[in-house]
Design a protein around this motif. Structure first.
Motif, mmCIF file in Angstrom:
data_model
loop_
_atom_site.group_PDB
_atom_site.id
_atom_site.type_symbol
_atom_site.label_atom_id
_atom_site.label_comp_id
_atom_site.label_asym_id
_atom_site.label_seq_id
_atom_site.Cartn_x
_atom_site.Cartn_y
_atom_site.Cartn_z
ATOM 1 N N VAL A 168 0.843 -1.179 0.000
ATOM 2 C CA VAL A 168 0.000 0.000 0.000
ATOM 3 C C VAL A 168 0.884 1.236 0.000
ATOM 4 C CG1 VAL A 168 -1.800 1.256 1.219
ATOM 5 C CG2 VAL A 168 -1.720 -1.234 1.321
ATOM 6 N N LYS A 169 0.610 2.136 -0.926
ATOM 7 C CA LYS A 169 1.365 3.391 -0.954
ATOM 8 C C LYS A 169 0.369 4.534 -0.825
ATOM 9 C CE LYS A 169 5.645 2.423 -2.026
ATOM 10 N NZ LYS A 169 5.961 1.188 -2.644
ATOM 11 N N GLU A 170 0.714 5.521 -0.069
ATOM 12 C CA GLU A 170 -0.139 6.697 -0.053
ATOM 13 C C GLU A 170 0.280 7.585 -1.191
ATOM 14 O OE1 GLU A 170 -2.141 8.808 2.893
ATOM 15 O OE2 GLU A 170 -1.022 7.779 4.465
ATOM 16 N N LYS A 171 -0.725 8.207 -1.832
ATOM 17 C CA LYS A 171 -0.428 8.949 -3.044
ATOM 18 C C LYS A 171 0.288 10.255 -2.772
ATOM 19 C CE LYS A 171 -4.230 7.444 -5.599
ATOM 20 N NZ LYS A 171 -5.518 7.859 -6.017
ATOM 21 N N ALA A 172 -0.344 11.128 -2.042
ATOM 22 C CA ALA A 172 0.246 12.449 -1.884
ATOM 23 C C ALA A 172 0.954 12.542 -0.558
ATOM 24 C CB ALA A 172 -0.827 13.514 -1.959
ATOM 25 N N GLY A 173 2.187 12.896 -0.606
ATOM 26 C CA GLY A 173 2.884 13.133 0.636
ATOM 27 C C GLY A 173 2.567 14.528 1.116
ATOM 28 N N LYS A 174 3.058 14.821 2.271
ATOM 29 C CA LYS A 174 2.938 16.194 2.725
ATOM 30 C C LYS A 174 4.069 16.962 2.094
ATOM 31 C CE LYS A 174 0.725 14.255 6.577
ATOM 32 N NZ LYS A 174 0.878 13.473 7.775
ATOM 33 N N LYS A 175 3.801 18.196 1.769
ATOM 34 C CA LYS A 175 4.840 18.994 1.136
ATOM 35 C C LYS A 175 5.716 19.611 2.229
ATOM 36 C CE LYS A 175 5.569 22.825 -1.990
ATOM 37 N NZ LYS A 175 4.940 23.947 -2.692
ATOM 38 N N THR A 176 7.024 19.521 2.020
ATOM 39 C CA THR A 176 7.915 20.131 3.007
ATOM 40 C C THR A 176 8.851 21.103 2.301
ATOM 41 O OG1 THR A 176 9.498 18.355 2.739
ATOM 42 C CG2 THR A 176 7.935 18.123 4.548
ATOM 43 N N VAL A 177 9.334 22.050 3.067
ATOM 44 C CA VAL A 177 10.287 23.015 2.536
ATOM 45 C C VAL A 177 11.489 23.025 3.478
ATOM 46 C CG1 VAL A 177 10.694 25.490 2.251
ATOM 47 C CG2 VAL A 177 8.620 24.453 1.329
ATOM 48 N N LYS A 178 12.690 22.991 2.896
ATOM 49 C CA LYS A 178 13.904 22.990 3.716
ATOM 50 C C LYS A 178 14.054 24.317 4.436
ATOM 51 C CE LYS A 178 17.429 19.679 2.807
ATOM 52 N NZ LYS A 178 16.500 18.790 3.511
ATOM 53 N N HIS A 179 14.216 24.218 5.735
ATOM 54 C CA HIS A 179 14.392 25.415 6.544
ATOM 55 C C HIS A 179 15.744 25.349 7.239
ATOM 56 C CE1 HIS A 179 10.227 26.319 5.867
ATOM 57 N NE2 HIS A 179 10.213 27.333 6.724
ATOM 58 N N VAL A 180 16.205 26.487 7.651
ATOM 59 C CA VAL A 180 17.443 26.513 8.410
ATOM 60 C C VAL A 180 17.177 27.275 9.711
ATOM 61 C CG1 VAL A 180 18.164 28.430 6.945
ATOM 62 C CG2 VAL A 180 19.843 27.307 8.375
ATOM 63 N N VAL A 181 17.814 26.797 10.783
ATOM 64 C CA VAL A 181 17.517 27.363 12.096
ATOM 65 C C VAL A 181 18.779 27.293 12.962
ATOM 66 C CG1 VAL A 181 16.757 25.147 13.093
ATOM 67 C CG2 VAL A 181 15.787 27.287 13.968
ATOM 68 N N LEU A 182 18.869 28.149 13.939
ATOM 69 C CA LEU A 182 20.019 28.113 14.852
ATOM 70 C C LEU A 182 20.035 26.790 15.617
ATOM 71 C CD1 LEU A 182 20.192 31.590 16.637
ATOM 72 C CD2 LEU A 182 21.703 30.687 14.849
ATOM 73 N N ALA A 213 12.962 29.595 12.329
ATOM 74 C CA ALA A 213 13.388 28.854 11.142
ATOM 75 C C ALA A 213 13.055 29.663 9.892
ATOM 76 C CB ALA A 213 12.696 27.502 11.090
ATOM 77 N N VAL A 214 13.979 29.679 8.944
ATOM 78 C CA VAL A 214 13.801 30.452 7.721
ATOM 79 C C VAL A 214 13.964 29.492 6.539
ATOM 80 C CG1 VAL A 214 14.738 32.358 6.338
ATOM 81 C CG2 VAL A 214 14.839 32.457 8.845
ATOM 82 N N PRO A 215 13.087 29.593 5.537
ATOM 83 C CA PRO A 215 13.279 28.733 4.374
ATOM 84 C C PRO A 215 14.646 28.992 3.742
ATOM 85 C CG PRO A 215 11.130 29.802 4.290
ATOM 86 C CD PRO A 215 11.892 30.431 5.430
ATOM 87 N N VAL A 216 15.338 27.934 3.390
ATOM 88 C CA VAL A 216 16.686 28.051 2.836
ATOM 89 C C VAL A 216 16.695 28.984 1.616
ATOM 90 C CG1 VAL A 216 18.537 26.787 1.679
ATOM 91 C CG2 VAL A 216 17.458 25.830 3.731
ATOM 92 N N ALA A 217 15.702 28.768 0.741
ATOM 93 C CA ALA A 217 15.661 29.556 -0.489
ATOM 94 C C ALA A 217 15.543 31.044 -0.179
ATOM 95 C CB ALA A 217 14.487 29.101 -1.349
ATOM 96 N N LYS A 218 14.739 31.347 0.834
ATOM 97 C CA LYS A 218 14.521 32.743 1.202
ATOM 98 C C LYS A 218 15.812 33.372 1.742
ATOM 99 C CE LYS A 218 11.516 35.378 4.239
ATOM 100 N NZ LYS A 218 10.565 35.209 5.356
ATOM 101 N N LEU A 219 16.497 32.607 2.578
ATOM 102 C CA LEU A 219 17.737 33.111 3.152
ATOM 103 C C LEU A 219 18.777 33.347 2.069
ATOM 104 C CD1 LEU A 219 19.542 32.091 6.317
ATOM 105 C CD2 LEU A 219 20.773 31.757 4.190
#
Ligand code: ADP
Ligand code: ZN
Ligand code: ZN
Length: 801
Positions: A168-182, A213-219
Motif C-alpha cells: 500500500v502506498k499513499e499517493k500524496a505526501g505532505k509537502k515540506t520546505v527545507k528550513h534553516v535554524v540556529l 526557522a527560515v526557508p533556505v531559499a529565502k535566506l
C-alpha cells in the motif's frame, strides 16, 4: 484480546462486510475506529478502515493488522455513522462510502511486487530472473514485465519460489520546505560570530535577527549566498537544516479585497433572522431561501455564517462546481480571509489534501466547496448552506450515488443546526416540501436596489428561416449586439453545445456518424479534423464521404461555439470576442484568466457553454443571448422542461445586475413551450404549478419515488434477459401500488461496448423496497460474476440515460 473490525478496500458485494483482525500488543489503545490501516487479505495487502474495536472474535485464526496509517482517526464517529446511512439509502458498498468522504490523496495506491518466499529458495529462481533479484528479495511487478520475464516469474510463483504481494502506498505526501535554524543558544552563536568568515557571519547574523526557522531559499535570496556557507555552519554545529511541513496554497499569490457586510434589505433581514434564530436555538431546520437572481442570497449566507462563527461553530457552503468561480471564491475569501478552506476540482490532489487537513486540524472554520465538501470533517457544525440547490451536480453519479442535500440534512440533524437551500429556481422536490411546510420558505422577491428583472424577448427561429435568414443569429439578436458595441456595453452569448459542431450528418441520406461503442453521435473537433465520442473518448478522423451512401455532401450539423465565433467575426468584424468552452479552458487557470479579461473590458462579447450560465457578475453586461433554447428540451429525461426553465432563468440572470438595465434574447424553434414562455416572464410559480400537474399525471417525482436499475452486458440478449428476470422478480416482491416499467433499451443503448437495458420503478409507499433491491443485487450478483452482467441501482436517479 483486542480485535478490530475492518472494512477492506475491495469494492465487491462478497467483501462488503467488516473483517476481523487482531490488534498487535504495541497498538492496543492506539488503534481507534476511523483510522486507516493496512491488513493482509488473501495474497494481498490492502488498505482498510477500522470501524470498531472489540474484545472477542468468532474467528479462530486471526491475522494481525500490519500497519497503522493514521495517528488520529480520519473519520470521526459521526462520519462513520454517515457511512452506514449511505450504504443503507444508496445501496453502496461501505468502502465506497468511506472513501467518498476523504480526499483522493488518502486513498491507497497499490504496488504489485514479486517477493522471494524464502531466502533459501534463491537458488531455485529461474536463471533469467536471478540478475533482477541480485541483492534483493522483492522486485516491482512492472520491472519484471518490462524485462519480458513475466512467464518465468509466473512459473516461479506456481513453484512457490516467488509470491505476489501488494504494497500500500499513499499517493500524496505532505509537502515540506527545507528550513534553516540556529542549533545553539543565541548567546553562543553571538560568541562564535567573530571567528567566522564573512559569508558565514552574514548567515548567522541573519538567523540571529530572525529568531525562527527560515526557508533556505529565502535566506539565500536575501543574502545572495550559495549553499557553501550553510554547509560549513552545519558542519560546525551552529545551524541545522530541517524539513518543515507547508500547505500548498492555491491562492498563495492572490490578495483578496476585504469586504464589509452591507446593511441588509428588509427581506434579507427577515430571512437572516429566521436562520440565525435556528443557529442560536441549536435546532435543526431546513430553510429554502427562494430569491430571484441578484436578490442578495449570497449576502444572507455570509451574514448567517458570521453568526455561526461568533457562536464558535463551523459552516459548510456548497456551490456547484461550475459556479465555484473566482468571483465566488473572492467574495468568501474577502469576507472571511484565512478562516476559509476552498475545495474544488481545479485543485491538484495535493492541494485538496492540504485544504482537507486544514479542516481536520480545525485551522479553518468555513469550507466553500463542491459536492464532496459536504463531508468536511468539522465536529462542531453550525450550518450547512447549499447554493443553487436545484443543480443536478449535487447528485453523485457513481457509488455512492448520494445527493448532497440528503447528506447535509442528515449531518445537520445530528449537529442540531440549520440547512439553508438557496435558489432562484428551486427543484420541484424542494419547493413542494416548502409548500407543504416540511421546509421553511424564506423569500427574497426582488433584486437589490430596485433593479428590475431583465426584459426577455423570444425569437421564433422558424420565422427567421421563412423570411430568408439562414444565419444562426436572428435579426433581433444582431441588432441588439450592434447596439451594445455602439454603446460600449458588454454581451454574453450562451450556447448549450461544445466543439466546432455537434454531429456529422449526411445531407444525401440523413446518416449520422455515431460512436461504434456508445450509440451516440460523434462530435467534430476542428483541431486535427477529428470526430470524438463524448462518452467513451473514442475518436476517428473526419470522413470525406458518407459511409452509408457515398455522398460527398456530408456536413456538420448543429452549432458549436467555434462556429458561432467564426460567424460572429464575419457579421461583427469590430467585436472583440472571448470564447469559453472545454477547449479554451482546459489549461489550469485559463478559466480565471478569460473571465478577468472580460471583466477588464478587453472584450465586448463573452461566448460560451454552460460554464458561463452561473455565478458571473459583470456590471457592464446589458445583453444576454441564448442561441438555441431547445437543445435540452428534447432529451429523454422527465426533468427536461425543468432543466430548460432553470437554465434560461440562470442565463437571463446574468444581465442587468448593476446600474444598467438588462435585456435577454432567447432564440428557439419551439417558442410556445411553457418552460420557455414562463422563463421569459420570470414566473417560477406558474412554472411550478404547470410542471407539478404533469408530474402528477405521469407519476413522477415529487409525487412518486423513482428507482432506476440498469443492466449492462456485452451481448444484448444477455442484458435483456437479466433485465427481464429482475423486472419479473420485482413485480412479484412489490405491492400493486408500485409500477415496474420495462425493461427497455436505455436511451444510451450502448456504452463502453456494453448493451444497456433499464427498468424503472415508480412507487409512493413501499416499505419493502430496500429489501427487494438488496435482494436483486445479491441474487443477481452470482449471474454477474459468472455471465459478466453489471447491475447498477440508483435509488434517486438524475441521469435518466
Ligand atoms: P444572489 O446571490 O441572490 O444572486 P447576491 O448576494 O450576489 O445575489 O447580490 C447581488 C448583488 O447585490 C451583489 O453585488 C451584492 O454584493 C449586492 N448586495 C447584496 N445585498 C446587498 C445589500 N443589502 N446592500 C447592497 N448591496 C447588496
Ligand atoms: Zn449518406
Ligand atoms: Zn463511445
Amino acid at each position: 484480546m483486542k480485535v478490530a473490525s475492518v472494512i477492506v478496500d475491495v469494492p465487491t458485494r462478497q467483501t462488503d462486510r467488516p473483517f476481523d483482525y487482531l490488534i498487535p500488543e504495541r497498538w492496543r489503545g492506539i488503534i481507534q475506529p476511523g483510522m486507516r490501516v493496512t491488513v493482509p487479505f488473501g495474497a494481498r495487502r490492502l488498505q482498510g478502515f477500522v470501524i470498531g474495536v472489540k474484545d472477542h472474535s468468532e474467528i479462530k485464526q486471526l491475522k494481525p493488522i500490519e500497519h497503522v496509517l493514521d495517528v488520529v482517526p480520519v473519520l470521526n464517529e459521526e462520519l462513520l455513522d454517515l457511512g452506514r446511512y449511505l450504504t443503507e439509502t444508496t445501496l453502496c458498498f461501505a468502502i465506497s462510502a468511506y472513501q467518498a468522504m476523504l480526499p483522493a490523496a488518502m486513498r491507497a495506491k497499490y504496488e504489485k511486487l514479486l517477493r522471494l518466499t524464502d531466502e533459501r529458495k534463491r537458488e531455485a529462481l529461474p536463471d533469467d530472473l536471478k540478475p533482477l533479484f541480485a541483492n534483493r528479495v522483492e522486485v516491482a511487478w512492472k520491472d519484471v514485465e518490462t524485462a519480458g520475464l513475466w512467464r518465468a516469474a509466473q512459473r516461479a510463483v506456481q513453484q512457490g519460489v516467488l509470491e505476489a504481494v501488494y504494497e500500500v502506498k499513499e499517493k500524496a505526501g505532505k509537502k515540506t520546505v527545507k528550513h534553516v535554524v540556529l542549533a545553539v543558544p543565541a548567546e553562543q552563536a553571538k560568541d562564535a560570530l567573530a571567528a567566522l568568515p564573512a559569508r558565514q557571519k552574514d548567515v548567522l547574523s541573519f538567523l540571529l535577527e530572525k529568531e525562527e526557522a527560515v526557508p533556505v531559499a529565502k535566506l539565500q535570496a536575501a543574502l545572495g549566498v550559495s549553499s557553501a556557507p550553510l554547509k560549513a555552519l552545519v558542519g560546525k554545529g551552529l545551524i541545522a537544516m530541517s524539513d518543515v511541513e507547508v500547505y500548498r496554497d492555491p491562492y498563495e499569490h492572490r490578495t483578496f479585497q476585504p469586504s464589509e457586510p452591507p446593511t441588509l434589505t428588509q427581506a434579507q433581514t427577515k430571512a437572516l433572522a429566521a436562520i440565525t434564530a435556528s443557529v442560536r436555538a441549536r435546532e435543526h431546520r431546513t430553510f429554502l431561501l427562494y430569491g430571484v437572481t441578484g436578490s442578495g442570497k449570497t449576502e444572507v449566507y455570509m451574514q448567517a455564517i458570521e453568526e455561526v462563527l461568533r457562536q464558535g461553530k463551523e459552516a459548510i457552503v456548497l456551490v456547484p462546481e461550475i459556479s465555484l468561480t473566482p468571483q465566488m471564491v473572492e467574495r468568501f475569501k474577502g469576507r472571511f480571509g484565512p478562516k476559509v478552506a476552498v475545495l474544488h476540482s481545479g485543485l491538484s490532489v495535493g492541494e485538496k489534501y492540504d485544504e482537507w487537513r486544514k479542516i481536520h486540524r480545525k485551522e479553518v472554520q468555513l469550507v466553500v466547496g463542491a459536492r464532496s465538501a459536504v463531508f468536511a470533517p468539522f465536529e462542531n457544525l453550525g450550518m450547512i448552506i447549499i447554493d443553487e440547490e436545484h443543480e443536478t451536480s449535487y447528485k453523485q453519479e457513481e457509488m455512492p450515488r448520494y445527493h448532497a442535500r440528503d447528506v447535509a440534512i442528515y449531518r445537520a440533524r445530528r449537529h442540531r443546526c440549520p440547512v439553508v437551500l438557496g435558489s432562484a429556481t428551486p427543484s420541484l422536490e424542494t419547493f413542494a416540501r416548502a409548500v407543504k411546510g416540511v421546509y421553511e420558505l424564506l423569500e427574497l422577491p426582488e433584486r437589490i436596489a430596485d433593479r428590475g428583472m431583465p426584459d426577455v424577448h423570444i425569437v421564433d427561429m422558424r420565422e427567421e428561416l421563412r423570411s430568408g435568414n439562414r444565419s444562426m443569429f436572428s435579426r433581433r439578436l444582431l441588432d441588439e449586439l450592434r447596439l451594445r458595441l455602439e454603446r460600449g456595453e458588454q454581451a454574453v452569448l450562451f450556447l448549450n453545445r461544445r466543439g466546432y459542431s455537434t454531429f456529422v450528418m449526411c445531407r444525401g441520406c440523413g446518416y449520422v456518424i455515431c460512436c461504434p461503442h456508445c450509440d451516440i453521435s460523434l462530435t467534430y473537433h476542428r483541431a486535427g479534423e477529428r470526430m470524438k465520442c463524448h462518452y467513451c473518448g473514442y475518436e476517428e478522423p473526419l470522413v470525406p464521404r458518407c459511409p452509408s451512401c457515398g455522398s460527398e455532401h456530408i456536413r456538420f450539423f448543429g452549432t458549436g461555439t467555434q462556429k458561432v465565433e467564426e460567424e460572429l467575426v464575419k457579421l461583427l468584424p469590430k467585436a472583440r470576442i472571448i470564447r469559453m468552452d472545454v477547449d479554451t479552458t482546459g489549461r489550469k487557470g485559463a478559466h480565471e484568466e478569460l473571465l478577468s479579461r472580460f471583466a477588464a473590458k478587453e472584450a465586448d462579447i463573452l461566448l460560451g457553454t454552460q460554464m458561463i450560465a452561473k455565478g458571473l457578475d459583470f456590471p457592464d453586461v446589458t445583453l444576454v443571448g441564448v442561441l438555441a433554447a431547445d437543445t435540452m428540451l428534447h432529451l429523454p429525461d422527465f426533468r427536461a422542461a425543468e432543466k430548460t426553465f432553470q437554465l434560461l432563468t440562470q442565463v437571463s440572470g446574468r444581465a442587468g445586475r448593476h446600474e444598467l438595465p438588462g435585456e435577454v434574447v432567447i432564440q428557439t424553434y419551439t417558442p410556445d413551450h411553457y418552460s420557455i414562455e414562463l422563463a421569459a416572464r420570470h414566473d417560477y410559480r406558474a412554472f411550478y404549478r404547470r410542471e407539478m400537474t404533469l408530474r402528477k399525471a405521469h407519476g413522477y417525482p415529487p409525487y412518486y419515488y423513482l428507482t432506476l436499475i440498469t443492466v449492462a452486458h456485452e451481448e444484448a440478449p444477455a442484458a435483456a434477459k437479466a433485465a427481464e428476470k429482475i423486472a419479473a422478480y420485482l413485480r412479484k416482491q412489490l405491492s400493486n401500488e408500485a409500477v415496474v416499467l420495462g425493461p427497455v433499451a436505455s436511451p444510451i443503448a450502448r456504452l463502453h461496448d456494453r448493451y444497456r437495458y433499464q427498468c424503472m420503478i415508480k412507487y409512493k409507499r413501499e416499505p419493502n423496497i430496500t429489501a427487494a433491491l438488496k435482494a436483486v443485487i445479491v441474487r443477481y450478483q452470482a449471474d454477474a460474476t459468472h455471465g459478466g452482467v453489471a447491475i447498477t441501482v440508483d435509488t434517486n436517479p438524475y441521469m435518466m440515460m
